[in-house]
Design an enzyme around this catalytic site. Structure first.
Site: not given
Length: 148
Positions: A118, A122
């Site tokens: 990931r 963010r």
């Protein structure tokens, strides 16, 4: 009537320009504001955007990587998200965002090209509509200014 209307329209146009203007330079520190946002960013009230915390730096949405813009579009559409963890509670354990009750923040992955996982980028959203960007896995945050 027309003679009176034109100056009012010019005044309104100038005020709208001042409200929607944004420095296109590098991210800057937000200045103190004593009013709360009237509507969440991204809901058509972008001209009324107000930083949620003057201590946080802000960044123009247009200066984020293209993958962040894609994530913001997915958030606005309600998904689908590329990772199962997207949309889950962000607990703000580091206390780098304004303190809020549990469940207030949600986190979403910003795809990092070439990353096998990931990655560190963010977007964090708050229940009142605020949006935050981190490129270093919660080490630092900038509030996303949706006006620019």
């Amino acid at each position: 009537m027309r003679g009176r209307l034109l100056p009012v329209l010019l005044l309104l146009a100038g005020a709208l320009g001042a409200l929607t203007g944004c420095d296109s330079g590098p991210a800057t520190t937000a200045t103190a504001v004593t009013t709360a946002p009237t509507a969440p960013p991204g809901t058509g009230a972008a001209a009324g955007w107000v930083p949620s915390d003057p201590a946080l730096a802000d960044v123009c949405r247009s200066r984020l990587p293209p993958q962040a813009a894609a994530t913001l579009a997915l958030i606005a559409a309600g998904g689908p998200y590329p990772y199962r963890a997207d949309g889950t509670e962000f607990q703000n354990r580091e206390h780098r965002l304004p303190r809020q009750r549990g469940g207030y923040y949600r986190e979403y992955t910003v795809v990092t090209p070439g990353s096998a996982d990931r990655g560190e980028r963010r977007v964090i959203t708050g229940s009142a509509g605020e949006r935050y960007w981190t490129a270093d896995h919660y080490g630092s945050f900038q509030e996303i200014d949706v006006r620019c």
